[in-house]
Design a protein around this motif. Structure first.
Motif, PDB file in Angstrom:
ATOM      1  N   THR A   9      -5.707   6.040  13.152  1.00 20.01           N
ATOM      2  CA  THR A   9      -6.156   4.858  12.403  1.00 20.01           C
ATOM      3  C   THR A   9      -7.609   5.025  11.981  1.00 20.01           C
ATOM      4  N   GLU A  10      -7.950   4.440  10.858  1.00 22.85           N
ATOM      5  CA  GLU A  10      -9.329   4.499  10.386  1.00 22.85           C
ATOM      6  C   GLU A  10     -10.259   3.760  11.338  1.00 22.85           C
ATOM      7  N   ALA A  11      -9.755   2.719  12.019  1.00 18.69           N
ATOM      8  CA  ALA A  11     -10.586   1.921  12.926  1.00 18.69           C
ATOM      9  C   ALA A  11     -11.045   2.748  14.133  1.00 18.69           C
ATOM     10  N   MET A  12     -10.137   3.538  14.714  1.00 21.29           N
ATOM     11  CA  MET A  12     -10.522   4.362  15.864  1.00 21.29           C
ATOM     12  C   MET A  12     -11.457   5.486  15.429  1.00 21.29           C
ATOM     13  N   LYS A  13     -11.210   6.048  14.252  1.00 15.24           N
ATOM     14  CA  LYS A  13     -12.137   7.051  13.729  1.00 15.24           C
ATOM     15  C   LYS A  13     -13.536   6.456  13.587  1.00 15.24           C
ATOM     16  N   ALA A  14     -13.617   5.251  13.013  1.00 13.45           N
ATOM     17  CA  ALA A  14     -14.915   4.609  12.797  1.00 13.45           C
ATOM     18  C   ALA A  14     -15.611   4.313  14.123  1.00 13.45           C
ATOM     19  N   PHE A  15     -14.856   3.868  15.135  1.00 12.40           N
ATOM     20  CA  PHE A  15     -15.437   3.571  16.454  1.00 12.40           C
ATOM     21  C   PHE A  15     -16.090   4.817  17.048  1.00 12.40           C
ATOM     22  N   PHE A  16     -15.388   5.940  17.018  1.00 15.35           N
ATOM     23  CA  PHE A  16     -15.932   7.152  17.626  1.00 15.35           C
ATOM     24  C   PHE A  16     -17.029   7.790  16.774  1.00 15.35           C
ATOM     25  N   MET A  17     -16.948   7.661  15.452  1.00 16.61           N
ATOM     26  CA  MET A  17     -18.022   8.182  14.605  1.00 16.61           C
ATOM     27  C   MET A  17     -19.315   7.432  14.881  1.00 16.61           C
ATOM     28  N   GLN A  18     -19.223   6.128  15.087  1.00 14.96           N
ATOM     29  CA  GLN A  18     -20.403   5.337  15.409  1.00 14.96           C
ATOM     30  C   GLN A  18     -20.885   5.620  16.833  1.00 14.96           C
ATOM     31  N   LEU A  19     -19.944   5.692  17.781  1.00 16.92           N
ATOM     32  CA  LEU A  19     -20.286   5.933  19.182  1.00 16.92           C
ATOM     33  C   LEU A  19     -20.986   7.272  19.367  1.00 16.92           C
ATOM     34  N   LEU A  20     -20.512   8.299  18.647  1.00 17.96           N
ATOM     35  CA  LEU A  20     -21.017   9.657  18.832  1.00 17.96           C
ATOM     36  C   LEU A  20     -22.006  10.078  17.745  1.00 17.96           C
ATOM     37  N   SER A  21     -22.366   9.124  16.879  1.00 19.01           N
ATOM     38  CA  SER A  21     -23.323   9.376  15.795  1.00 19.01           C
ATOM     39  C   SER A  21     -22.885  10.537  14.902  1.00 19.01           C
ATOM     40  N   ILE A  22     -21.598  10.528  14.521  1.00 17.44           N
ATOM     41  CA  ILE A  22     -21.060  11.525  13.597  1.00 17.44           C
ATOM     42  C   ILE A  22     -21.124  10.935  12.189  1.00 17.44           C
ATOM     43  N   ASN A  23     -21.696  11.676  11.256  1.00 17.53           N
ATOM     44  CA  ASN A  23     -21.962  11.117   9.936  1.00 17.53           C
ATOM     45  C   ASN A  23     -21.057  11.618   8.822  1.00 17.53           C
ATOM     46  N   ASP A  24     -20.227  12.620   9.104  1.00 13.97           N
ATOM     47  CA  ASP A  24     -19.391  13.157   8.029  1.00 13.97           C
ATOM     48  C   ASP A  24     -18.006  13.517   8.566  1.00 13.97           C
TER      49      ASP A  24
ATOM     50  N   ALA B 213     -16.271  16.237   8.154  1.00 13.35           N
ATOM     51  CA  ALA B 213     -16.164  17.601   8.691  1.00 13.35           C
ATOM     52  C   ALA B 213     -16.558  17.628  10.162  1.00 13.35           C
ATOM     53  N   GLY B 214     -17.654  16.935  10.496  1.00 12.49           N
ATOM     54  CA  GLY B 214     -18.090  16.860  11.893  1.00 12.49           C
ATOM     55  C   GLY B 214     -17.063  16.171  12.763  1.00 12.49           C
ATOM     56  N   PHE B 215     -16.466  15.107  12.228  1.00  8.40           N
ATOM     57  CA  PHE B 215     -15.448  14.408  13.005  1.00  8.40           C
ATOM     58  C   PHE B 215     -14.211  15.284  13.178  1.00  8.40           C
ATOM     59  N   GLY B 216     -13.856  16.026  12.136  1.00  7.90           N
ATOM     60  CA  GLY B 216     -12.708  16.916  12.239  1.00  7.90           C
ATOM     61  C   GLY B 216     -12.898  17.974  13.307  1.00  7.90           C
ATOM     62  N   ASN B 217     -14.132  18.496  13.411  1.00  8.23           N
ATOM     63  CA  ASN B 217     -14.425  19.480  14.454  1.00  8.23           C
ATOM     64  C   ASN B 217     -14.300  18.869  15.845  1.00  8.23           C
ATOM     65  N   PHE B 218     -14.789  17.642  15.993  1.00  2.00           N
ATOM     66  CA  PHE B 218     -14.678  16.950  17.281  1.00  2.00           C
ATOM     67  C   PHE B 218     -13.220  16.686  17.634  1.00  2.00           C
TER      68      PHE B 218
END
Length: 420
Positions: free
Chosen positions: A34-49, A51-56
């Motif tokens: 879900t986009e909501a869980m992606k957004a939660f972890f991107m904010q929590l882990l300070s991921i800005n793009d 590609a970075g989230f895909g690597n995580f």
């Protein structure tokens, strides 16, 4: 009759308690659907793009692929019950830790460890099933196990989104961890390695070394072909369902709302839940693994081509198509029965591990490959909507190509259904 019924119930309880861990681990694998869980972890882990989230996110599958063969060897040499219990506990600890850390490196390590635990969650039920069920029931049992696991993929979608919306991402993760403790308690209560009076049906009872077991499993071409078949059909779930499906629909059909394309992709999981036991039942009724697998591959290809070239563009038609895609690609579950019927018990865990490296490796390669293909065909950061649509329409051809190769694998397989 009463004894037979009690024995069947006991067998089902044991195998589907092991399957509950598969279900739980599948939630973790598809956690970011879900986009909501992606957004939660991107904010929590300070991921800005992305590609970075895909690597995580990808660290989960890296852990799975790297440790599949060692996990298979462990399942052949030690108590499956004890290994499952230890891995559930480890998984739950990681889920709770992931909810509280804001360090990207620590979070990545936790996801990697959860991927390692997924090796056991994935293979252990199929390792145990031939001990508790006769060959004539194995395809159905395998299908039910896959259905149970894929239900976890659905849970990580709409229900998880509802929890995030109502309580926030951290609370949703804590509830996620609490579910793991319930499954751990069930494993402690109900899991058992062998039914009473079990005897290995293998030709030899002699112990073999780890390397000899690996060589024996690797020499069996059935393991490679079945692993390829499962992995290629499984791309419907792990490439479209878990990662890129909503993005594909959003770009190719921009008139759909977020709830619509999320719901459409969710139909893959619903279809797989229904289709997994159904395909096993069909295979058992046909008394053929091969015919059912070939039919599943051909029909999957047809449905995928209809998705790429839809004769209708309304949402209802896509709901039906993606339901059918999940329903038919669920024929992948028959591959687990082929592996079980193609190997002696003493190397079955190793054989499952070897095949799982193939099928999970396909997913680990397929998820980032799709994104790279989109960029290669003009869908980069500065692309227009027309360029993005063209890039996604070209890249989606990964799916029908995969299904063609799956059909070839099924054609090359030796029939394994045991009529006795």
């Amino acid at each position: 009759m009463t004894n037979h019924s009690a024995k069947s119930s006991r067998s089902a309880l044991v195998i589907f308690t092991a399957g509950a861990f598969f279900f739980y681990s599948f939630i973790q694998m598809t956690l970011f659907s879900t986009e909501a869980m992606k957004a939660f972890f991107m904010q929590l882990l300070s991921i800005n793009d992305t590609a970075g989230f895909g690597n995580f996110a990808g660290t989960f599958l890296y852990g799975t692929v790297i440790f599949l063969i060692p996990a298979g060897l462990l399942l052949d040499k030690f108590s499956v019950r004890k290994i499952i219990i230890a891995m559930i506990l480890l998984d739950v600890i990681c889920v709770f830790a992931l909810a509280f850390t804001s360090n990207l490196l620590i979070a990545s390590v936790l996801r990697f460890i959860m991927g390692v635990a997924h090796c056991i969650a994935f293979m252990a039920p199929f390792r145990m099933a031939p001990r508790w069920f006769a060959s004539k029931h194995l395809a159905l049992v395998s299908g039910l196990l896959v259905a149970f696991a894929v239900f976890g993929g659905w849970v990580s979608g709409a229900p998880m989104l509802s929890l995030i919306t109502s309580f926030g991402g951290k609370t949703a993760m804590l509830i996620n961890g609490g579910l793991g403790f319930i499954i751990l308690a069930a494993a402690l209560l109900f899991l058992k390695d062998f039914p009473q009076g079990y005897k290995d049906k293998g030709e030899t009872k002699a112990e073999i070394s780890l390397m000899d077991g690996l060589k024996l499993a690797a020499k069996n071409k059935q393991n490679w072909l079945a692993g390829l078949f499962i992995g290629l059909l499984n791309l419907a779930v792990l490439l479209l369902g878990a990662m890129w499906g909503t993005t594909y629909l959003k770009i190719v059909n921009p008139e759909f709302s977020e709830s619509t394309y999320t719901g459409i992709i969710g139909m893959i999981f619903i279809g797989t839940i229904i289709g997994s036991p159904l395909s096993g039942l069909i295979s058992d009724k046909l008394k053929s693994r091969k015919k059912a697998m070939i039919g599943g591959g051909v029909l999957s290809l047809i449905i995928m081509l209809l998705i790429i070239f839809p004769p209708l563009s309304n949402a209802a038609f896509f709901y039906v198509l993606f339901l059918l895609l999940g329903l038919i690609t669920a024929a992948q579950s028959i591959g687990y029965a082929v592996i079980a019927e193609s190997n002696e018990d003493k190397v079955l865990g190793t054989a499952n591990g070897l095949s799982a490296v193939v099928l999970m490796g396909i997913a680990a390669i397929g998820q980032p490959l799709f994104g790279q293909l989109v960029a290669l065909f003009g869908g980069g950061a500065d692309a227009s909507i027309e360029q993005l649509q063209n890039a996604f329409q070209v890249s989606i051809w990964v799916m029908p190509i995969a299904f063609v190769v799956a059909i070839i694998c099924a054609l090359l397989l030796r029939e394994t259904f045991q009529k006795s």
